[in-house]
Design an enzyme around this catalytic site. Structure first.
Site: not given
Ligand SMILES: Cc1ncc(COP(=O)(O)O)c(C=O)c1O
Length: 401
Positions: A141, A226, A255
């Site tokens: 994700f 990520d 986050k």
């Molecule tokens: C691993 C990861 N990358 C990216 C995102 C996307 O982040 P945002 O919702 O702040 O755009 C998330 C959101 O849950 C995530 O868990």
């Protein structure tokens, strides 16, 4: 109608129906406790989905935010501000200066967009090999923008949004041979989480993470980690990649960075940063004084209070107890996994039923991937709060068995 029902009715009229919300309206929070609009208290084991790592309503953060708002709220990236530099220097130091430069933005998706754009531009302008493909993993994700949702690669998130951007390739998780077979001269980067969060709290094995890093090196492909969910002390290290023998070129964060104020960051090496020159990428709000001042303080708190170590110790304690429960209820629980205070309990059936019973007992967490109960509490959670949650879960399991 009670207070909650009135709020639900208002929401249904005016907000786009993109969220499947839980039946709770929260009006205040402090430390690890939430209070709903009917005055009921809950222990928070979700932290706004791994965001409020240093706890709710920290007086130090309120103070910093109020003082900064009174002094300088926004001025744009056309100007220099020291708040942004303080946040960048502390962020780079938190990753042991293995990265050299930061690009600030407002969310995880934006941080990943920046990483994807940097990787492509590095290939096309610095290496001049014309590569553009980004390889990601099944179950990943990376966000909800068109590019990051394509990187995410899960059909359910892309449904109805075609045409999707080109240049994304997906390979199986924890399978180095599949990754190596997918690399071509068109590959610019491999992007991965070290624990797939939304994908059901699935850690990369040490061997897999090491192999991904080695494969990237061998083929001259950039490695983007990520750390939007795994970063900022969550897994028992300041950054999850510090558990693993990997050499990322780019790392993304968001986050917990400003403990709930929107903020994202992409960290990169001096070499890859060469690809970004003035005018190539930007964000109006990125690294603004308010978010930067709060992020600086968050990074100080995490270091001063040793929150990585706290996550490691409390996480190991909770995981142990959850594994005991899994052994006691093999017909209900199929797996317990995770690192630090990023834990997943996989059930043999949709876990929503378990979740609702935990709500009834005053505990908030969430379900990801349908069958996985995800525990990502504020890292300041006490052992007593964890014990109370474990006791409640044990009661729910007993009832379910
Ligand atoms: C691993 C990861 N990358 C990216 C995102 C996307 O982040 P945002 O919702 O702040 O755009 C998330 C959101 O849950 C995530 O868990």
């Amino acid at each position: 109608m009670n207070a909650f029902e009135q709020i639900k009715a208002r929401e249904e009229k005016v907000i786009c129906h993109t969220y499947g919300r839980y039946p709770l309206a929260i009006r205040s929070a402090k430390g690890c406790k939430l209070e709903d609009v009917n005055g009921r208290e809950y222990v928070d084991l979700l932290a706004g989905i791994a965001v409020v790592n240093v706890g709710h309503s920290r007086p130090e953060l309120t103070e910093v935010l109020a003082a900064q708002a009174a002094k300088l709220g926004h001025v744009s990236n056309l100007f220099y501000t020291t708040e942004q530099l303080d946040a960048a220097e502390k962020l780079l130091a938190s990753a042991n200066n293995r990265f050299d430069r930061v690009f600030f933005c407002n969310s995880g998706a934006e941080a990943n967009e920046a990483a994807i754009k940097l990787a492509r531009r590095y290939s096309q302008k610095i290496k001049q090999n014309g590569a553009s493909d980004i390889i990601t993993f099944e179950g990943a994700f990376h966000g909800r923008t068109l590019a990051t949702v394509t990187a995410t690669g899960q059909p359910k998130y892309m449904d109805g949004f075609a045409p999707m951007p080109q240049g994304f390739v997906h390979v199986p998780w924890n399978d180095p041979a599949a990754l190596e077979a997918a690399i071509t001269p068109k590959t610019a980067a491999v992007m991965m989480e070290l624990i797939q969060g939304e994908g059901g709290v699935r850690p990369a094995t040490k061997e897999f993470a090491h192999a991904v890093s080695a494969i990237c090196k061998k083929h001259g492909v950039l490695l983007i980690i990520d750390e939007v969910q795994t970063g900022l002390c969550r897994t028992g290290r300041f950054w999850a990649h510090q558990h693993y023998d990997v050499q990322p070129d780019i790392m993304t964060s968001a986050k917990a960075l400003a403990n709930g104020l929107p903020m994202g960051a992409m960290l990169c090496t001096e070499e890859t940063a060469k690809a970004f020159v003035p005018g190539t990428h930007a964000a109006t709000f990125g690294g603004g004084p308010l978010a930067s001042a709060v992020a600086s303080k968050v990074l100080d708190i995490m270091k001063d209070e040793g929150l990585a170590q706290r996550a490691e110790e409390l996480g190991a304690y909770a995981k142990d107890k959850l594994q005991d429960m899994a052994a006691l209820y093999p017909d209900l629980i199929s797996d317990v996994r995770g690192l630090g205070l990023m834990l997943g309990v996989e059930f043999k059936f949709p876990a929503k039923e378990i979740l609702m019973q935990l709500f009834e007992r005053g505990f908030v967490c969430n379900v990801t991937h349908d069958v996985v109960l995800r525990l990502v509490p504020p890292l300041v959670i006490s052992k007593e709060e964890i014990d109370a949650f474990l006791a409640a879960l044990s009661e729910v399991l007993k009832k379910q068995a």
